[in-house]
Design an enzyme around this catalytic site. Structure first.
Site, short mmCIF file in Angstrom:
data_model
loop_
_atom_site.label_atom_id
_atom_site.label_comp_id
_atom_site.label_asym_id
_atom_site.label_seq_id
_atom_site.Cartn_x
_atom_site.Cartn_y
_atom_site.Cartn_z
N ASP A 64 57.49 59.70 18.14
CA ASP A 64 58.23 58.70 18.85
C ASP A 64 59.62 59.06 18.93
OD1 ASP A 64 58.47 57.96 16.52
OD2 ASP A 64 57.72 55.99 16.40
N HIS A 65 60.26 59.70 17.76
CA HIS A 65 61.61 59.67 17.68
C HIS A 65 62.09 61.01 18.58
CE1 HIS A 65 61.44 56.56 14.75
NE2 HIS A 65 62.64 56.77 14.42
N ASP A 119 60.11 54.68 7.95
CA ASP A 119 60.82 53.96 8.87
C ASP A 119 61.28 52.63 8.46
OD1 ASP A 119 61.87 54.93 11.86
OD2 ASP A 119 61.75 52.62 11.54
N ARG A 379 70.53 48.28 15.94
CA ARG A 379 71.56 48.73 15.24
C ARG A 379 72.68 49.17 16.30
NH1 ARG A 379 67.98 52.11 11.16
NH2 ARG A 379 67.74 50.08 9.87
N SER A 535 68.72 53.01 8.06
CA SER A 535 67.60 53.51 7.90
C SER A 535 66.78 54.01 6.63
CB SER A 535 67.68 54.96 9.05
OG SER A 535 67.93 56.02 7.92
N ARG A 537 65.64 57.01 6.09
CA ARG A 537 65.82 58.68 6.08
C ARG A 537 66.25 59.03 4.86
NH1 ARG A 537 70.30 58.60 10.42
NH2 ARG A 537 69.08 57.13 11.55
#
Ligand code: MIC
Ligand code: SF4
Length: 643
Positions: A64-65, A119, A379, A535, A537
């Site tokens: 989806d990203h 996520d 964000r 995030s 990440r």
């Protein structure tokens, strides 16, 4: 003494530790999710652990990203994730099926279950009564292998809702109000439980907007009770059997209670560049708007989209505004199409984008120079939109649609009657975009397809008794992972290529950093408070590791990031006296001696060899974390534990 709802779910999933706030606890994880930008790394790590089939009740890999596929890199990564999913027992949600959190809520989330996702907005599942956490890819890999997820037992905040939202005020405003009260640091170390009679007035997608934005408070997670509204939502999704009523005990004890009367809330905006920089729509009305983006995992449900369509119906957006609408899932988009609402959106002059993260993570639709962009996202960090000097405001779908029509920040209440929307009793169910894993017998012979963009993980670097490094970068408070490891269309395709990514590390703060760090050999970074917010990440830890970062010394850390640093084998320490932050200068030669003893006692001494000053540092680590740091991170530690 009664238990809060989160405490009950923790109790039911507790593998070790005691539920005293501040203590480390290990949880059994029922479900996992990944998305493509963190997923490649998570599956490489899962493969490295060497377990043939996931041991969770359900694991889903979403794409989806990054759906642009502007080169082979991305397409290869998608193919890798699809093949790894098929082989190892994971469902694969194809690109176009929707944003992970929206689809998971619609099709897979279950009240009372635990979920971790690579996520940070995984707590969206709290809207349906799940205990859902954002985590680094390595933690998700371990959980897929049946391992525990470790967190520090949080304290509990209850937000007690009374009243009912007024017309034109919506769930996003509730989130922004709590950000106003608590700030982006106010939720650190807490689970936020929503309760009170006002909960009944909020639908599941509205609750999910609120738990989604709990991430911006720094909270460990957020959760709503599971009640008749939850049952109705699940029934409309054709899965009433997944319903379980869940609530806190009436005598549950909270560390803090915050009262919000929904009837008193007004339309709010988060101003540049922080989600807690809150102002009312009235006070900003008249500010000229260049761009409006509606969508993201915060505000892309059918309810939000129908509302937007109703506001736009029969009208045209201002000439000077560019409007994008990204429905959160294929389910939402197809239902908008069949009821005609999509036509209303298109007729207004909006650009309808794919059901994906899109502009939220800088994948296209960047604002013009110094542009004012109103976004229904979560964000508004500097540079995240892809334009360095953009002025990004976070808003509700109502403010977004109203402002797109007028061309100025608009209090939507000035538009007159709040248009009614009718929510369907049943959603359109079509799971054909979710590819099922292969049967166990067939799986062993399946090949995992890897492209040339997949580069090996950086070498592990076990923590040594003396950690020495140059202070190649000193940053301030609230540094986000978008500063440490930016995303966006130019960089996101390289999420499985750490050497390439490293060129962009901290580029928002200092374009020379990567070169300087490489030249220095080893680095000790210095940061302010809430270092690493945002995030999940793990690239924000793995890329610094690759560039030689051996320790980060900060005033305080954000939860997921500090876990990612330890998982990567980087030593995170805090100043005993935050004022000592001022004593350190970029370029200083630093060393921390007696680290092994410090790991036991929790006390460390930082020597600034350039100035001769010594600075006391603290860091309290569990035995597991010490073993991880000494092994060089979670992967080598997990492998050692298996041998
Ligand atoms: C984000 O919203 O910042 C992201 C992109 O979804 C990240 C994950 C990532 O960096 O891939 C998140 O929130 O964890
Ligand atoms: Fe995607 Fe944005 Fe949600 Fe992150 S915050 S998952 S980028 S929609």
């Amino acid at each position: 003494m009664g238990l809060t709802l989160a405490q009950k779910i923790i109790r039911d999933h507790l593998l070790s530790g005691d539920m005293t706030p501040g203590q480390e606890i290990a949880l059994r994880i029922d479900q996992t999710l990944t998305q493509d930008a963190t997923g490649t790394m998570a599956y490489l790590e899962f493969e490295a652990i060497g377990i043939p089939r996931v041991r969770t009740e359900l694991s889903v890999a979403y794409i989806d990203h990054n759906t642009l596929q502007s080169g082979f890199e991305n397409a290869d990564d998608h193919r890798y994730i699809q093949s790894v999913a098929k082989k190892h027992g994971i469902r694969f949600s194809r690109p176009g099926n929707g944003i992970c959190h929206q689809v998971h809520l619609e099709r897979f989330g279950k009240p009372g279950k635990t979920l971790i996702g690579s996520d940070s907005h995984t707590p969206t599942g709290g809207g349906i009564g799940m205990l859902a956490f954002g985590a680094g890819g390595m933690d998700v890999a371990v959980a897929m292998g049946g391992g525990a997820y470790y967190i520090t037992m949080p304290r509990m905040i209850k937000v007690n809702l009374t009243g009912k939202l007024s017309p034109w005020v919506s769930a996003k405003d509730v989130s922004l109000e709590l950000l106003r009260i608590l700030s982006v640091k106010g939720g650190v170390g807490y689970i936020i439980e929503w309760g009170g009679e006002g909960v009944r007035t909020l639908s599941v997608p509205e609750r999910a907007t609120i738990t989604n934005m709990g991430t911006e408070l720094g909270a460990t997670t957020s959760i709503f009770p599971s009640d008749d509204t939850t049952r109705a939502f699940l029934a409309a999704q054709g899965r009433e059997e997944d319903y379980r009523p869940l609530a806190a005990d009436p005598d549950a004890v909270y560390d803090r209670v915050i009262d919000i009367d929904l009837s008193t809330l007004e339309p709010l905006l988060a101003c540049p560049h922080s989600p807690d920089n809150i102002r009312s729509a009235t006070s900003l009305s008249g500010v000229k708007v260049d761009q409006v983006c509606i969508g993201s995992c915060t505000n892309s449900s059918l309810r939000d989209m129908l509302r937007v369509a109703a506001i736009l119906k029969g009208k045209t957006i201002a000439d000077s505004v560019s409007l994008s609408v990204s429905p959160g899932s294929k389910q939402v988009l197809s239902m908008l199409a069949s009821c005609g609402a999509l036509t209303d959106i298109l007729a207004s002059g909006a650009r309808v984008l794919e059901c994906a993260c899109g502009p939220c993570i800088g994948m296209g639709f960047s604002p013009n120079s110094a542009g004012v962009s109103l976004r229904t996202f979560n964000r508004n960090f500097e540079g995240r939109s892809g334009t360095k000097d953009a002025q990004v405001y976070l808003v509700s779908p109502e403010i977004a649609a109203a402002s797109a029509l007028t061309g100025y920040i608009t209090d939507p209440r000035t538009l007159g009657d709040y248009p009614d929307i009718v929510m369907p009793d049943a959603f359109r169910i079509d799971d054909s975009a979710v590819v099922l894993p292969a049967a166990e017998e067939e799986a062993a012979s399946l090949e995992v397809l890897r492209g040339p963009n997949i580069k090996p993980l950086p070498d592990a670097h076990p923590v040594t008794d003396t950690v020495h490094g140059r202070l190649t970068l000193k940053v301030g408070d609230n540094i986000t992972t978008d500063h440490i490891m930016p995303a966006g269309a130019k960089i996101l395709p390289y999420r499985s290529n750490i050497p390439y990514l490293s060129k962009f590390c901290f580029a928002v703060c200092d374009e020379q950093f990567a070169e300087r760090a490489k030249a220095a050999g080893d680095t000790i970074l210095v940061g302010g408070s809430n270092y690493g917010q945002g995030s999940s990440r793990e690239h924000a830890a793995l890329v610094p590791l690759y560039l030689g970062v051996r320790a980060v010394v900060a005033k305080s850390f954000a939860r997921i990031h500090v876990a990612n640093l330890i998982n990567a084998g980087i030593l995170p320490l805090t100043f005993e006296d935050p004022a000592d932050y001022d004593l350190l200068r970029e370029g200083d030669d630093l060393s921390i001696e007696g680290v092994f003893e410090g790991l036991q006692t929790g006390r460390f001494l930082l020597m600034d060899r350039t100035t001769g000053k010594t600075i006391p540092l603290i860091g309290s680590f569990t035995d597991r974390q010490i073993a991880m740091l000494r092994a060089g991170g979670l992967l080598p530690y997990t492998k050692e534990a298996q041998e």
